[in-house]
Scaffold this motif. Structure first.
Motif, PDB file in Angstrom:
ATOM      1  N   LEU A 270      22.000   9.345 -17.541  1.00 39.10           N
ATOM      2  CA  LEU A 270      21.523  10.320 -16.568  1.00 39.10           C
ATOM      3  C   LEU A 270      20.044  10.643 -16.776  1.00 39.10           C
ATOM      4  O   LEU A 270      19.248  10.664 -15.821  1.00 39.10           O
ATOM      5  N   LEU A 271      19.640  10.874 -18.037  1.00 36.48           N
ATOM      6  CA  LEU A 271      18.259  11.285 -18.302  1.00 36.48           C
ATOM      7  C   LEU A 271      17.278  10.127 -18.160  1.00 36.48           C
ATOM      8  O   LEU A 271      16.123  10.332 -17.763  1.00 36.48           O
ATOM      9  N   VAL A 272      17.707   8.927 -18.452  1.00 35.01           N
ATOM     10  CA  VAL A 272      16.862   7.759 -18.195  1.00 35.01           C
ATOM     11  C   VAL A 272      16.647   7.598 -16.695  1.00 35.01           C
ATOM     12  O   VAL A 272      15.539   7.273 -16.239  1.00 35.01           O
ATOM     13  N   GLU A 273      17.693   7.857 -15.917  1.00 39.48           N
ATOM     14  CA  GLU A 273      17.554   7.785 -14.453  1.00 39.48           C
ATOM     15  C   GLU A 273      16.573   8.843 -13.949  1.00 39.48           C
ATOM     16  O   GLU A 273      15.777   8.585 -13.042  1.00 39.48           O
ATOM     17  N   ARG A 274      16.611  10.024 -14.551  1.00 35.72           N
ATOM     18  CA  ARG A 274      15.732  11.106 -14.112  1.00 35.72           C
ATOM     19  C   ARG A 274      14.292  10.931 -14.611  1.00 35.72           C
ATOM     20  O   ARG A 274      13.350  11.429 -13.980  1.00 35.72           O
ATOM     21  N   HIS A 275      14.129  10.270 -15.761  1.00 36.31           N
ATOM     22  CA  HIS A 275      12.799  10.098 -16.354  1.00 36.31           C
ATOM     23  C   HIS A 275      12.580   8.611 -16.699  1.00 36.31           C
ATOM     24  O   HIS A 275      12.405   8.252 -17.869  1.00 36.31           O
ATOM     25  N   PRO A 276      12.581   7.756 -15.714  1.00 33.35           N
ATOM     26  CA  PRO A 276      12.556   6.307 -15.997  1.00 33.35           C
ATOM     27  C   PRO A 276      11.274   5.829 -16.653  1.00 33.35           C
ATOM     28  O   PRO A 276      11.268   4.770 -17.285  1.00 33.35           O
ATOM     29  N   GLU A 277      10.202   6.575 -16.528  1.00 36.64           N
ATOM     30  CA  GLU A 277       8.919   6.137 -17.079  1.00 36.64           C
ATOM     31  C   GLU A 277       8.737   6.544 -18.534  1.00 36.64           C
ATOM     32  O   GLU A 277       7.802   6.075 -19.201  1.00 36.64           O
ATOM     33  N   TRP A 278       9.597   7.390 -19.076  1.00 36.93           N
ATOM     34  CA  TRP A 278       9.425   7.871 -20.441  1.00 36.93           C
ATOM     35  C   TRP A 278       9.855   6.815 -21.464  1.00 36.93           C
ATOM     36  O   TRP A 278      10.799   6.054 -21.248  1.00 36.93           O
ATOM     37  N   ARG A 279       9.173   6.820 -22.593  1.00 38.47           N
ATOM     38  CA  ARG A 279       9.473   5.905 -23.704  1.00 38.47           C
ATOM     39  C   ARG A 279      10.470   6.545 -24.675  1.00 38.47           C
ATOM     40  O   ARG A 279      10.819   7.687 -24.559  1.00 38.47           O
ATOM     41  N   MET A 280      10.881   5.746 -25.671  1.00 42.61           N
ATOM     42  CA  MET A 280      11.675   6.204 -26.811  1.00 42.61           C
ATOM     43  C   MET A 280      13.038   6.773 -26.397  1.00 42.61           C
ATOM     44  O   MET A 280      13.455   7.857 -26.800  1.00 42.61           O
ATOM     45  N   ARG A 281      13.766   5.993 -25.606  1.00 42.97           N
ATOM     46  CA  ARG A 281      15.066   6.438 -25.105  1.00 42.97           C
ATOM     47  C   ARG A 281      16.092   6.635 -26.216  1.00 42.97           C
ATOM     48  O   ARG A 281      17.080   7.369 -26.040  1.00 42.97           O
ATOM     49  N   GLU A 282      15.875   5.991 -27.332  1.00 44.36           N
ATOM     50  CA  GLU A 282      16.843   6.084 -28.424  1.00 44.36           C
ATOM     51  C   GLU A 282      16.993   7.504 -28.967  1.00 44.36           C
ATOM     52  O   GLU A 282      18.003   7.832 -29.612  1.00 44.36           O
ATOM     53  N   TRP A 283      16.012   8.377 -28.710  1.00 43.91           N
ATOM     54  CA  TRP A 283      16.090   9.742 -29.234  1.00 43.91           C
ATOM     55  C   TRP A 283      17.032  10.621 -28.423  1.00 43.91           C
ATOM     56  O   TRP A 283      17.407  11.709 -28.875  1.00 43.91           O
ATOM     57  N   ILE A 284      17.436  10.174 -27.243  1.00 41.41           N
ATOM     58  CA  ILE A 284      18.357  10.997 -26.450  1.00 41.41           C
ATOM     59  C   ILE A 284      19.675  11.163 -27.192  1.00 41.41           C
ATOM     60  O   ILE A 284      20.225  12.271 -27.287  1.00 41.41           O
ATOM     61  N   GLU A 285      20.207  10.073 -27.704  1.00 41.99           N
ATOM     62  CA  GLU A 285      21.497  10.134 -28.402  1.00 41.99           C
ATOM     63  C   GLU A 285      21.423  11.055 -29.615  1.00 41.99           C
ATOM     64  O   GLU A 285      22.371  11.808 -29.893  1.00 41.99           O
ATOM     65  N   ARG A 286      20.308  11.012 -30.352  1.00 41.71           N
ATOM     66  CA  ARG A 286      20.139  11.918 -31.496  1.00 41.71           C
ATOM     67  C   ARG A 286      20.140  13.368 -31.029  1.00 41.71           C
ATOM     68  O   ARG A 286      20.704  14.262 -31.673  1.00 41.71           O
ATOM     69  N   GLY A 287      19.477  13.621 -29.891  1.00 37.78           N
ATOM     70  CA  GLY A 287      19.466  14.972 -29.348  1.00 37.78           C
ATOM     71  C   GLY A 287      20.843  15.449 -28.942  1.00 37.78           C
ATOM     72  O   GLY A 287      21.203  16.618 -29.153  1.00 37.78           O
ATOM     73  N   VAL A 288      21.630  14.556 -28.365  1.00 39.71           N
ATOM     74  CA  VAL A 288      23.006  14.897 -28.005  1.00 39.71           C
ATOM     75  C   VAL A 288      23.799  15.275 -29.253  1.00 39.71           C
ATOM     76  O   VAL A 288      24.544  16.273 -29.273  1.00 39.71           O
ATOM     77  N   GLY A 289      23.649  14.507 -30.320  1.00 42.76           N
ATOM     78  CA  GLY A 289      24.364  14.817 -31.557  1.00 42.76           C
ATOM     79  C   GLY A 289      24.004  16.186 -32.100  1.00 42.76           C
ATOM     80  O   GLY A 289      24.875  16.960 -32.523  1.00 42.76           O
ATOM     81  N   CYS A 290      22.706  16.491 -32.092  1.00 34.93           N
ATOM     82  CA  CYS A 290      22.246  17.800 -32.562  1.00 34.93           C
ATOM     83  C   CYS A 290      22.842  18.915 -31.720  1.00 34.93           C
ATOM     84  O   CYS A 290      23.365  19.910 -32.254  1.00 34.93           O
ATOM     85  N   LEU A 291      22.778  18.769 -30.408  1.00 36.77           N
ATOM     86  CA  LEU A 291      23.239  19.840 -29.525  1.00 36.77           C
ATOM     87  C   LEU A 291      24.764  19.954 -29.485  1.00 36.77           C
ATOM     88  O   LEU A 291      25.294  21.046 -29.253  1.00 36.77           O
ATOM     89  N   CYS A 292      25.477  18.873 -29.730  1.00 36.12           N
ATOM     90  CA  CYS A 292      26.917  18.977 -29.886  1.00 36.12           C
ATOM     91  C   CYS A 292      27.251  19.858 -31.097  1.00 36.12           C
ATOM     92  O   CYS A 292      28.170  20.705 -31.056  1.00 36.12           O
ATOM     93  N   ALA A 293      26.503  19.670 -32.169  1.00 38.50           N
ATOM     94  CA  ALA A 293      26.721  20.465 -33.377  1.00 38.50           C
ATOM     95  C   ALA A 293      26.361  21.937 -33.148  1.00 38.50           C
ATOM     96  O   ALA A 293      26.915  22.819 -33.817  1.00 38.50           O
ATOM     97  N   GLU A 294      25.456  22.181 -32.207  1.00 42.30           N
ATOM     98  CA  GLU A 294      25.019  23.566 -31.934  1.00 42.30           C
ATOM     99  C   GLU A 294      25.782  24.200 -30.766  1.00 42.30           C
ATOM    100  O   GLU A 294      25.469  25.327 -30.371  1.00 42.30           O
ATOM    101  N   HIS A 295      26.733  23.485 -30.204  1.00 41.40           N
ATOM    102  CA  HIS A 295      27.538  24.031 -29.116  1.00 41.40           C
ATOM    103  C   HIS A 295      28.207  25.327 -29.592  1.00 41.40           C
ATOM    104  O   HIS A 295      28.664  25.411 -30.731  1.00 41.40           O
ATOM    105  N   PRO A 296      28.267  26.368 -28.749  1.00 41.29           N
ATOM    106  CA  PRO A 296      28.830  27.646 -29.193  1.00 41.29           C
ATOM    107  C   PRO A 296      30.249  27.545 -29.733  1.00 41.29           C
ATOM    108  O   PRO A 296      30.635  28.357 -30.582  1.00 41.29           O
ATOM    109  N   SER A 297      31.005  26.557 -29.255  1.00 38.55           N
ATOM    110  CA  SER A 297      32.370  26.362 -29.766  1.00 38.55           C
ATOM    111  C   SER A 297      32.537  24.898 -30.151  1.00 38.55           C
ATOM    112  O   SER A 297      33.195  24.122 -29.455  1.00 38.55           O
ATOM    113  N   PRO A 298      31.855  24.460 -31.262  1.00 37.96           N
ATOM    114  CA  PRO A 298      31.937  23.048 -31.630  1.00 37.96           C
ATOM    115  C   PRO A 298      33.369  22.614 -31.870  1.00 37.96           C
ATOM    116  O   PRO A 298      34.174  23.349 -32.411  1.00 37.96           O
ATOM    117  N   ILE A 299      33.648  21.385 -31.443  1.00 40.73           N
ATOM    118  CA  ILE A 299      35.006  20.847 -31.562  1.00 40.73           C
ATOM    119  C   ILE A 299      35.173  20.111 -32.872  1.00 40.73           C
ATOM    120  O   ILE A 299      34.303  19.352 -33.255  1.00 40.73           O
TER     121      ILE A 299
END
Length: 299
Positions: A270-299
């Motif tokens: 989704l974010l690559v589609e929204r920001h196709p010109e941006w570099r370093m796409r590999e950091w999106i997955e790391r960001g998802v991992g961080c924010l999953c851990a910070e979710h108010p009710s982590p699973i």
């Protein structure tokens, strides 16, 4: 050792960019692992912001700064502890006073050796630049903010609290309206999330958004990001909005108990589609991992 597919991480001190009176940036020219480097002058002293990766790069930066200073005293600071920003500081030695916030000094002491080893394994060009590098020890550390008087110009060094790292700080030159953000802001690329569980989980997407809200409200005339083109206050707002977007898309999926692997796949697409010109796409997955851990009710 991994194969390194990027240009060699070498600082080029030619064709510097003037962003204010007695204030220049050595641009990173969109080269991976080369930061934007600042040189800020006053009547009595000059402050260098960032060193470049390892001794050879730092030696070039020091030579440039010494020539620029023309006898003025030299200071050095770094925006955070990561190797391309700080792991040339030892080269400055007795030529400059190296000062950082206490949290960054703690990062250097606690994690510097591990990051030196990790970066050394990224590929031969990186290992070559890090040959002989040492984890630096600051000459001066401080709690809270620090006002450095360069003579007729006061530069503010301000820790932000935990965000990209525990020890992030921004450097502002109020009379010129210039802000150096380090990796709190990048231009033309996805935000760098150093999320490496269990070894390093200090990055906080939630706190990072709060920091960017505050910084964007200051509306500096010039913003010097950690990497990418020099911009203005719109860059701070763009980074803030992206981080919010990443959080919202991650948490919405986490609310429905979607597996993290699926969240990462969907949010990346989704974010690559929204920001196709941006570099370093590999950091999106790391960001998802961080924010999953910070979710108010982590699973």
């Amino acid at each position: 050792m991994s194969e390194y597919s990027f240009p060699d991480p070498v600082v080029d001190v030619t064709d510097v960019q003037e962003v204010g009176r007695d204030l220049v940036v050595i641009p990173n020219r969109d080269v991976e692992l080369v930061p934007n480097i600042g040189v800020i002058g006053g009547t009595q002293a000059v402050l260098v912001v960032e060193t470049g990766l390892g001794p050879r790069n730092a030696g070039k930066v020091l030579a440039f700064a010494a020539e620029y200073a023309k006898g003025r005293r030299l200071y050095l600071t770094t925006t955070h502890f990561h190797p391309e920003h700080a792991f040339g500081a030892s080269v400055f030695g007795e030529e400059a006073t190296y000062l950082v916030n206490a949290a960054q000094a703690g990062d250097l002491a606690a994690k510097g050796a591990g990051y030196l080893a990790m970066f050394g394994g990224l590929g031969e060009p990186v290992a070559r630049e890090l040959e002989g590098a040492r984890v630096p020890a600051p000459d001066v550390t401080y709690d809270g903010s620090y006002e450095l008087d360069l003579g007729g110009r006061v530069v503010h060094l301000r820790p932000t609290g935990r965000a990209h790292t525990k020890g992030d700080q921004v450097i502002t030159v109020p009379d010129a309206g210039v802000m150096f953000t380090g990796d709190l802001a990048e231009a033309g690329q996805f935000a760098i999330f150093p999320w490496f569980p269990p070894h390093d989980t200090d990055v906080s997407g939630v706190r990072w958004i709060e920091v960017m809200e505050r910084l964007s409200g200051e509306r500096p005339r010039v913003v010097v990001p950690g990497h990418g083109d020099v911009g203005d206050a719109r860059l701070l707002a763009e980074v803030r909005d992206y981080l919010k977007e990443l959080r919202e898309e991650t948490w919405r999926r986490r609310d429905s108990a979607m597996p993290e692997e699926t969240i990462a796949r969907e949010v990346t697409a989704l974010l690559v589609e929204r920001h196709p010109e941006w570099r370093m796409r590999e950091w999106i997955e790391r960001g998802v991992g961080c924010l999953c851990a910070e979710h108010p009710s982590p699973i």
